[in-house]
Design a protein around this motif. Sequence first.
Motif, PDB file in Angstrom:
ATOM      1  N   TYR A  12       0.799  -1.219   0.000  1.00  0.00           N
ATOM      2  CA  TYR A  12       0.000   0.000   0.000  1.00  0.00           C
ATOM      3  C   TYR A  12       0.836   1.275   0.000  1.00  0.00           C
ATOM      4  N   ARG A  13       2.139   1.139   0.084  1.00  0.00           N
ATOM      5  CA  ARG A  13       3.030   2.305   0.027  1.00  0.00           C
ATOM      6  C   ARG A  13       3.504   2.611  -1.397  1.00  0.00           C
ATOM      7  N   HIS A  14       3.133   1.798  -2.354  1.00  0.00           N
ATOM      8  CA  HIS A  14       3.548   2.013  -3.735  1.00  0.00           C
ATOM      9  C   HIS A  14       2.460   2.787  -4.487  1.00  0.00           C
ATOM     10  N   PRO A  15       2.785   3.967  -5.064  1.00  0.00           N
ATOM     11  CA  PRO A  15       1.761   4.768  -5.758  1.00  0.00           C
ATOM     12  C   PRO A  15       1.188   4.079  -6.991  1.00  0.00           C
ATOM     13  N   LEU A  16       1.952   3.247  -7.657  1.00  0.00           N
ATOM     14  CA  LEU A  16       1.467   2.576  -8.850  1.00  0.00           C
ATOM     15  C   LEU A  16       0.323   1.613  -8.520  1.00  0.00           C
ATOM     16  N   VAL A  17       0.348   1.006  -7.358  1.00  0.00           N
ATOM     17  CA  VAL A  17      -0.725   0.106  -6.932  1.00  0.00           C
ATOM     18  C   VAL A  17      -2.027   0.893  -6.799  1.00  0.00           C
ATOM     19  N   TRP A  18      -1.973   2.078  -6.224  1.00  0.00           N
ATOM     20  CA  TRP A  18      -3.180   2.896  -6.053  1.00  0.00           C
ATOM     21  C   TRP A  18      -3.721   3.393  -7.391  1.00  0.00           C
ATOM     22  N   LEU A  19      -2.850   3.648  -8.332  1.00  0.00           N
ATOM     23  CA  LEU A  19      -3.298   4.036  -9.658  1.00  0.00           C
ATOM     24  C   LEU A  19      -4.046   2.881 -10.328  1.00  0.00           C
TER      25      LEU A  19
END
Length: 170
Positions: free
Chosen positions: A15-22
Amino acid sequence: MNPALSPRVPEAPWYRHPLVWLVIALPASAIIGGLVTLAIAITHADSTVDDNWYRDGKAINRSLEAEQRAALWGLGAAFEADGRVRLHSAVALPWPDHLVLSLRHPAFADRDQERRLRHLGEGRYQADGALPAAGDWDVTLAPPDGAWRLYHRLRLGPDGARLGAPETPR
């Protein structure tokens, strides 16, 4: 340098990776947009097609005949802002005891009105109350027996409006 001896850097949680949230946000926004569209479609649903479409089509033909009869007789009406209506005709006609006045707003069905006009004498009729506010209206004026019908879209103003054939001088 030996990789086994080097200090190990802890890896960040997913959950700390921005690409996952995108990757999560794009499908989620599509789902939310679909639900909003569904809610709008349900709350503002169009009316269904009438099951009696054939009967309604025949009624349209009868009303066109009534309009043609009114044109043949040279019928017309003048609307005054205080709710009075004056009929005029190119031929001598017996005036009915009362008329039905339908006012349909072209955009807002909740503003539609139907009024009964009582005969005052010599082709003059009075509605209960004043005509609606100024604006565009689809107006239908007819006797209860449907012998003739005046239909027109008109703009009501502070001075009233005219409907139908021009008045003949007397």
